[in-house]
Design an enzyme around this catalytic site. Structure first.
Site, PDB file in Angstrom:
ATOM      1  N   ASN A  61       1.714   5.419  -7.881  1.00 39.48           N
ATOM      2  CA  ASN A  61       2.922   5.844  -7.476  1.00 39.48           C
ATOM      3  C   ASN A  61       3.950   6.230  -8.451  1.00 39.48           C
ATOM      4  O   ASN A  61       4.467   4.964  -9.099  1.00 39.48           O
ATOM      5  CB  ASN A  61       3.745   4.896  -6.354  1.00 39.48           C
ATOM      6  CG  ASN A  61       4.787   5.156  -6.025  1.00 39.48           C
ATOM      7  OD1 ASN A  61       5.287   6.561  -6.095  1.00 39.48           O
ATOM      8  ND2 ASN A  61       5.869   4.331  -5.662  1.00 39.48           N
ATOM      9  N   LYS A 115       6.685   7.203  -8.935  1.00 36.72           N
ATOM     10  CA  LYS A 115       8.054   7.284  -8.622  1.00 36.72           C
ATOM     11  C   LYS A 115       8.807   8.542  -9.044  1.00 36.72           C
ATOM     12  O   LYS A 115       8.132   9.616  -8.946  1.00 36.72           O
ATOM     13  CB  LYS A 115       8.630   6.108  -8.816  1.00 36.72           C
ATOM     14  CG  LYS A 115       7.879   4.783  -8.620  1.00 36.72           C
ATOM     15  CD  LYS A 115       8.625   3.378  -8.628  1.00 36.72           C
ATOM     16  CE  LYS A 115       7.587   2.481  -8.193  1.00 36.72           C
ATOM     17  NZ  LYS A 115       8.585   1.089  -8.158  1.00 36.72           N
ATOM     18  N   HIS A 133       8.090   2.987   1.855  1.00 39.85           N
ATOM     19  CA  HIS A 133       8.240   2.274   0.743  1.00 39.85           C
ATOM     20  C   HIS A 133       9.525   1.611   0.553  1.00 39.85           C
ATOM     21  O   HIS A 133      10.635   1.929   1.016  1.00 39.85           O
ATOM     22  CB  HIS A 133       8.122   3.236  -0.723  1.00 39.85           C
ATOM     23  CG  HIS A 133       7.985   2.600  -1.931  1.00 39.85           C
ATOM     24  ND1 HIS A 133       8.914   1.970  -2.377  1.00 39.85           N
ATOM     25  CD2 HIS A 133       6.850   2.403  -2.532  1.00 39.85           C
ATOM     26  CE1 HIS A 133       8.648   1.302  -3.599  1.00 39.85           C
ATOM     27  NE2 HIS A 133       7.324   1.428  -3.760  1.00 39.85           N
ATOM     28  N   GLU A 162      11.540   1.319  -1.735  1.00 40.82           N
ATOM     29  CA  GLU A 162      12.864   1.649  -2.176  1.00 40.82           C
ATOM     30  C   GLU A 162      13.387   2.697  -1.371  1.00 40.82           C
ATOM     31  O   GLU A 162      14.691   2.973  -1.368  1.00 40.82           O
ATOM     32  CB  GLU A 162      12.318   2.443  -3.401  1.00 40.82           C
ATOM     33  CG  GLU A 162      11.980   1.484  -4.734  1.00 40.82           C
ATOM     34  CD  GLU A 162      11.082   1.816  -5.598  1.00 40.82           C
ATOM     35  OE1 GLU A 162      10.856   3.191  -5.916  1.00 40.82           O
ATOM     36  OE2 GLU A 162      10.808   0.980  -6.451  1.00 40.82           O
ATOM     37  N   GLU A 188       3.665  -4.973   0.089  1.00 45.34           N
ATOM     38  CA  GLU A 188       4.456  -4.809  -1.209  1.00 45.34           C
ATOM     39  C   GLU A 188       5.679  -5.828  -1.125  1.00 45.34           C
ATOM     40  O   GLU A 188       6.730  -5.345  -0.597  1.00 45.34           O
ATOM     41  CB  GLU A 188       4.891  -3.544  -1.342  1.00 45.34           C
ATOM     42  CG  GLU A 188       3.712  -2.521  -1.714  1.00 45.34           C
ATOM     43  CD  GLU A 188       4.228  -1.426  -2.653  1.00 45.34           C
ATOM     44  OE1 GLU A 188       3.701  -1.359  -3.765  1.00 45.34           O
ATOM     45  OE2 GLU A 188       5.145  -0.662  -2.357  1.00 45.34           O
ATOM     46  N   GLY A 238       8.527  -3.542  -9.397  1.00 45.32           N
ATOM     47  CA  GLY A 238       9.265  -3.282 -10.611  1.00 45.32           C
ATOM     48  C   GLY A 238       9.966  -4.483 -11.305  1.00 45.32           C
ATOM     49  O   GLY A 238      10.550  -4.023 -12.266  1.00 45.32           O
ATOM     50  N   SER A 265       4.065  -4.948  -9.026  1.00 50.35           N
ATOM     51  CA  SER A 265       3.725  -5.642 -10.768  1.00 50.35           C
ATOM     52  C   SER A 265       2.083  -5.810 -10.917  1.00 50.35           C
ATOM     53  O   SER A 265       1.722  -6.695 -11.544  1.00 50.35           O
ATOM     54  CB  SER A 265       4.648  -6.482 -10.912  1.00 50.35           C
ATOM     55  OG  SER A 265       6.040  -6.145 -10.998  1.00 50.35           O
TER      56      SER A 265
END
Ligand code: PEP
Length: 265
Positions: free
Chosen positions: A14, A16, A100, A102, A172, A178, A217
């Site tokens: 991904n 991003k 996701h 985010e 996740e 991140g 991560s």
């Protein structure tokens, strides 16, 4: 009871909101010779929308698939700035990320919208990658399984079990995305196990075949331990997918840990 599985490991990068025409070409030039060669791992990359078609061309001679990071829940029409599932399918996407963390946190995507997007992706012939996971506060409050179950249930209610397992699930934990903080292999396996058991309560065979990825991560030095857990079928990789050596090493770790064993569900 033991049920045998047909799950091929899957690693998805991904990217991003990162990259440029030059950087993408350079990354793929470095990484494709390595990641195109795998037998027991499927690999995909998800660039930002503007680069999908050029990346599709760059992937053309490889086995690496294309994915998008988001889609509209709507079919077409007056939705300025949105991108439909059929457009993504039209330009060669195989996968699309849905829900996701985010998008959930920064763009207010709730479980119902995520479920609509999942259904829209499937209708267009895409494979939705449904992202679920808890925040740190939720984990500390002992709510991890309940949160993940609620997120999955919204999609189950919208599409039913047979369609849910046409997608891929990505666990996740939000606190690991991140942050450099990774779930331990045991922590991740426990949630993957819970998800597979939850699927099995609906349909045992479907649960045995559904791929559940871990994201948060994942790096070259922790991928192997994560990928050899029995219910972890690969990874959704953010930061490390932008570094050719790291992404290649993560894909190699998946190749070294094929899902071969039977699982008890
Ligand atoms: C992600 O973006 O889905 C992700 C897991 O990011 P990172 O690997 O950087 O934690």
């Amino acid at each position: 009871m033991q049920t045998s599985s047909n799950r091929k490991k899957l690693v998805i990068g991904n990217w991003k909101m990162n990259g440029s025409s030059t950087a993408n070409a350079s990354l793929l030039r470095s990484v494709l010779p390595v990641i195109s060669r795998f037998e027991s791992v499927e690999v995909a990359v998800c660039p930002p929308f503007p680069y999908l078609t050029t990346v599709a061309d760059l992937l053309d001679d490889s086995d690496v698939s294309l994915g998008a990071q988001n889609l509209s829940s709507q079919l077409s029409g007056a939705h300025t700035g949105e991108v439909s599932a059929s457009m993504l399918h039209d330009i060669g996407c195989r996968f699309v990320l849905v829900g996701h963390s985010e998008r959930r946190a920064l763009y207010s995507e709730n479980d119902d919208l995520v479920a609509e997007k999942f259904a829209a992706a499937l209708r267009a012939g895409l494979i939705p990658v449904l992202c679920v996971g808890e925040t740190l506060a939720q984990r500390q409050g002992g709510e991890t399984e309940a949160i993940v179950t609620t997120q999955l249930s919204a999609v189950l209610k919208a599409v039913g079990i047979q369609d849910l397992v046409k997608g891929v699930i990505a666990y996740e934990p939000v606190w690991a995305i991140g942050t450099g903080e990774t779930a331990t292999p045991e922590q991740a396996q426990a949630v993957h196990r819970h998800i597979r058991q939850w699927l099995a309560d609906e349909d045992r065979a479907a649960a045995a075949d559904c791929r559940i990825l871990y994201g948060g991560s994942v790096k070259a030095d922790n991928a192997e331990q994560l990928f050899n857990q029995p219910d972890i079928d690969g990874g959704l990789i953010g930061g490390a997918s932008l570094d050719a050596m790291s992404f290649a090493a993560i894909c190699r770790a998946a190749e070294a840990n094929p899902t071969t064993e039977s699982i008890a569900i």
